[in-house]
Design a protein around this motif. Structure first.
Motif, mmCIF file in Angstrom:
data_model
loop_
_atom_site.group_PDB
_atom_site.id
_atom_site.type_symbol
_atom_site.label_atom_id
_atom_site.label_comp_id
_atom_site.label_asym_id
_atom_site.label_seq_id
_atom_site.Cartn_x
_atom_site.Cartn_y
_atom_site.Cartn_z
ATOM 1 N N ALA A 1 1.310 -5.346 1.396
ATOM 2 C CA ALA A 1 0.953 -6.435 0.492
ATOM 3 C C ALA A 1 1.949 -6.575 -0.654
ATOM 4 C CB ALA A 1 -0.457 -6.210 -0.053
ATOM 5 N N SER A 2 2.372 -5.469 -1.237
ATOM 6 C CA SER A 2 3.320 -5.530 -2.355
ATOM 7 C C SER A 2 4.647 -6.133 -1.924
ATOM 8 C CB SER A 2 3.542 -4.127 -2.930
ATOM 9 O OG SER A 2 2.356 -3.613 -3.486
ATOM 10 N N GLU A 3 5.089 -5.752 -0.733
ATOM 11 C CA GLU A 3 6.355 -6.285 -0.220
ATOM 12 C C GLU A 3 6.250 -7.776 0.080
ATOM 13 O OE1 GLU A 3 7.442 -1.949 1.771
ATOM 14 O OE2 GLU A 3 6.552 -3.539 2.993
ATOM 15 N N VAL A 4 5.120 -8.198 0.629
ATOM 16 C CA VAL A 4 4.911 -9.620 0.891
ATOM 17 C C VAL A 4 4.946 -10.403 -0.415
ATOM 18 C CG1 VAL A 4 3.184 -11.335 1.586
ATOM 19 C CG2 VAL A 4 3.678 -9.379 3.068
ATOM 20 N N MET A 5 4.269 -9.886 -1.425
ATOM 21 C CA MET A 5 4.241 -10.580 -2.711
ATOM 22 C C MET A 5 5.630 -10.639 -3.338
ATOM 23 S SD MET A 5 0.588 -9.163 -4.186
ATOM 24 C CE MET A 5 0.519 -10.222 -5.629
ATOM 25 N N ALA A 6 6.396 -9.567 -3.201
ATOM 26 C CA ALA A 6 7.754 -9.567 -3.739
ATOM 27 C C ALA A 6 8.618 -10.588 -3.005
ATOM 28 C CB ALA A 6 8.365 -8.166 -3.628
ATOM 29 N N THR B 1 0.623 -1.237 -3.702
ATOM 30 C CA THR B 1 -0.260 -1.184 -4.868
ATOM 31 C C THR B 1 -1.074 -2.462 -4.994
ATOM 32 O OG1 THR B 1 1.530 -2.006 -6.272
ATOM 33 C CG2 THR B 1 1.269 0.380 -6.110
ATOM 34 N N ALA B 2 -0.851 -3.419 -4.114
ATOM 35 C CA ALA B 2 -1.672 -4.631 -4.058
ATOM 36 C C ALA B 2 -2.438 -4.614 -2.744
ATOM 37 C CB ALA B 2 -0.786 -5.874 -4.138
ATOM 38 N N SER B 3 -3.619 -5.180 -2.747
ATOM 39 C CA SER B 3 -4.419 -5.222 -1.526
ATOM 40 C C SER B 3 -4.015 -6.417 -0.678
ATOM 41 C CB SER B 3 -5.902 -5.313 -1.866
ATOM 42 O OG SER B 3 -6.203 -6.613 -2.345
ATOM 43 N N THR B 4 -4.345 -6.359 0.609
ATOM 44 C CA THR B 4 -4.025 -7.486 1.483
ATOM 45 C C THR B 4 -4.801 -8.733 1.074
ATOM 46 O OG1 THR B 4 -5.653 -6.617 3.051
ATOM 47 C CG2 THR B 4 -3.344 -6.123 3.485
ATOM 48 N N ASP B 5 -6.010 -8.554 0.537
ATOM 49 C CA ASP B 5 -6.780 -9.716 0.096
ATOM 50 C C ASP B 5 -6.055 -10.457 -1.027
ATOM 51 O OD1 ASP B 5 -8.782 -9.246 1.904
ATOM 52 O OD2 ASP B 5 -10.064 -8.165 0.497
ATOM 53 N N GLU B 6 -5.517 -9.708 -1.992
ATOM 54 C CA GLU B 6 -4.795 -10.328 -3.105
ATOM 55 C C GLU B 6 -3.564 -11.084 -2.625
ATOM 56 O OE1 GLU B 6 -4.960 -7.664 -7.000
ATOM 57 O OE2 GLU B 6 -4.482 -6.461 -5.234
ATOM 58 N N CYS C 1 7.859 -18.526 10.075
ATOM 59 C CA CYS C 1 7.775 -17.317 10.890
ATOM 60 C C CYS C 1 6.358 -16.766 10.809
ATOM 61 C CB CYS C 1 8.783 -16.269 10.405
ATOM 62 S SG CYS C 1 8.347 -15.479 8.832
ATOM 63 N N ILE C 2 6.138 -15.668 11.487
ATOM 64 C CA ILE C 2 4.873 -14.954 11.417
ATOM 65 C C ILE C 2 4.991 -13.885 10.346
ATOM 66 C CG2 ILE C 2 3.332 -13.392 12.684
ATOM 67 C CD1 ILE C 2 4.426 -14.952 15.228
ATOM 68 N N VAL C 3 3.970 -13.740 9.529
ATOM 69 C CA VAL C 3 3.916 -12.649 8.559
ATOM 70 C C VAL C 3 2.762 -11.732 8.950
ATOM 71 C CG1 VAL C 3 3.510 -12.008 6.148
ATOM 72 C CG2 VAL C 3 4.928 -14.011 6.691
ATOM 73 N N ALA C 4 3.092 -10.482 9.221
ATOM 74 C CA ALA C 4 2.102 -9.463 9.563
ATOM 75 C C ALA C 4 2.003 -8.502 8.392
ATOM 76 C CB ALA C 4 2.513 -8.723 10.838
ATOM 77 N N MET C 5 0.954 -8.633 7.617
ATOM 78 C CA MET C 5 0.760 -7.818 6.420
ATOM 79 C C MET C 5 -0.233 -6.712 6.749
ATOM 80 S SD MET C 5 -0.153 -9.177 2.605
ATOM 81 C CE MET C 5 -1.642 -10.022 3.124
ATOM 82 N N THR C 6 0.240 -5.477 6.678
ATOM 83 C CA THR C 6 -0.575 -4.357 7.130
ATOM 84 C C THR C 6 -1.030 -3.494 5.969
ATOM 85 O OG1 THR C 6 1.433 -3.060 7.537
ATOM 86 C CG2 THR C 6 0.530 -4.292 9.401
ATOM 87 N N GLY C 7 -2.198 -2.867 6.167
ATOM 88 C CA GLY C 7 -2.807 -1.992 5.175
ATOM 89 C C GLY C 7 -4.113 -1.485 5.747
ATOM 90 N N GLU C 8 -5.079 -1.191 4.907
ATOM 91 C CA GLU C 8 -6.394 -0.788 5.416
ATOM 92 C C GLU C 8 -6.974 -1.883 6.307
ATOM 93 O OE1 GLU C 8 -9.220 0.617 2.602
ATOM 94 O OE2 GLU C 8 -7.796 1.924 1.576
ATOM 95 N N THR C 9 -6.722 -3.122 5.920
ATOM 96 C CA THR C 9 -7.020 -4.287 6.759
ATOM 97 C C THR C 9 -5.724 -5.050 6.956
ATOM 98 O OG1 THR C 9 -9.263 -4.471 5.895
ATOM 99 C CG2 THR C 9 -8.345 -6.425 6.931
ATOM 100 N N ASP C 10 -5.462 -5.484 8.184
ATOM 101 C CA ASP C 10 -4.248 -6.244 8.468
ATOM 102 C C ASP C 10 -4.548 -7.741 8.395
ATOM 103 O OD1 ASP C 10 -3.067 -3.789 8.967
ATOM 104 O OD2 ASP C 10 -3.285 -3.958 11.142
#
Length: 269
Positions: free
Chosen positions: A123-128, A142-147, A161-170
């Motif tokens: 999530a942090s990388e996506v936001m950056a 340090t950011a959640s996928t929901d945020e 493109c496709i963005v695959a954001m991974t964490g506790e929930t993808d």
């Protein structure tokens, strides 16, 4: 909205054994190669600027991970990405800790110009990448996928493109269709480079299923989620978990993938 036929994606991968060209970090090379082999793909780890373009042109897909980046590696990554863009070879960008330094930002900005097929990030990388304020520390999220969901959608639309954001929930999106995937196991973050391996696994699935990049991406994440859950049932800690994960990926069947994936199609945003 119907779920993609994820089991078919795995069956096709195993039937074709796609060659995945990985330019990845020193820490991840061995584990990434093993994950690809266990699932049914063929890994190659090349990063010399003298050969990356030539090899990318013959690979089924390219996976670029900037974890232990240096100036020569950045040159190789750009050569490979440019080749993939020119030859229509699908490629995956893993922008490790992109928000941490100006150098990483510069390298990722240059790579984005070559239009990755998939961006796999936390999530942090996506936001950056999406230009949002983020307090990322190293490779940790340090950011959640929901945020970061809206940031992921914006990034997918911007980059086409496709963005695959991974964490506790993808969370996976192509900018129009959005999916949430749950599963895995709490031990997964305790084993280094698993996220790096997922990026290469996405490249393998997209290589084998080029006409269906979104369900292919979902299938890769679902494979990892189901295998992680199974590995966690028998592991006593991170060490045994890593071994059990490879075995679980190897034993996974297309029917497992279709029947056990905890996948939810979300409403349009």
């Amino acid at each position: 909205m119907t779920h993609p036929p994820l089991g078919d994606m795995l069956a096709t991968l195993r039937g074709t054994t796609p060659l995945v060209h990985c330019i990845t970090n020193y820490v991840a090379m061995n584990s990434t190669a093993n994950l690809l082999l266990a699932t049914g793909a063929s890994p190659a780890m090349l990063h010399a600027p003298e050969e990356v373009a030539e090899f990318t042109a013959i690979a089924g897909a390219l996976s670029i991970n900037i974890g232990t980046i240096s100036t020569p590696w950045a040159e190789s990554m750009q050569l490979a990405a440019r080749t993939a863009n020119a030859t229509g070879t699908p490629w995956v960008l893993d922008p490790v800790a992109v928000g941490a330094t100006a150098f990483r930002q510069q390298v990722c900005t240059a790579l984005l110009a070559y239009r990755p097929s998939v961006i796999r990030a936390n999530a942090s990388e996506v936001m950056a990448l999406a230009g949002l304020a983020s307090q990322g520390r190293g490779v940790d999220a340090t950011a959640s996928t929901d945020e970061a969901q809206q940031a992921a959608i914006d990034l997918a639309r911007q980059q086409r493109c496709i963005v695959a954001m991974t964490g506790e929930t993808d969370f996976v999106t192509d900018g129009t269709l959005h999916y949430r995937l749950t599963g895995g196991h709490p031990l997964m973050p305790r084993v280094t480079t698993l996220g790096c391996g997922v990026s290469a696994l996405v490249a393998a699935f997209v290589a084998a299923n080029q006409a269906h990049p979104l369900p292919a991406t979902l299938a890769a994440l679902a494979c990892f989620s189901i295998a992680g859950s199974r590995a966690g049932e028998q592991a006593s800690g991170p060490g045994s978990f890593q071994v059990a994960l490879l075995d679980a990926l190897y034993a996974l069947t297309p029917n497992d993938l279709s029947s056990l994936s905890q996948l939810e199609a979300l409403d349009a945003v």
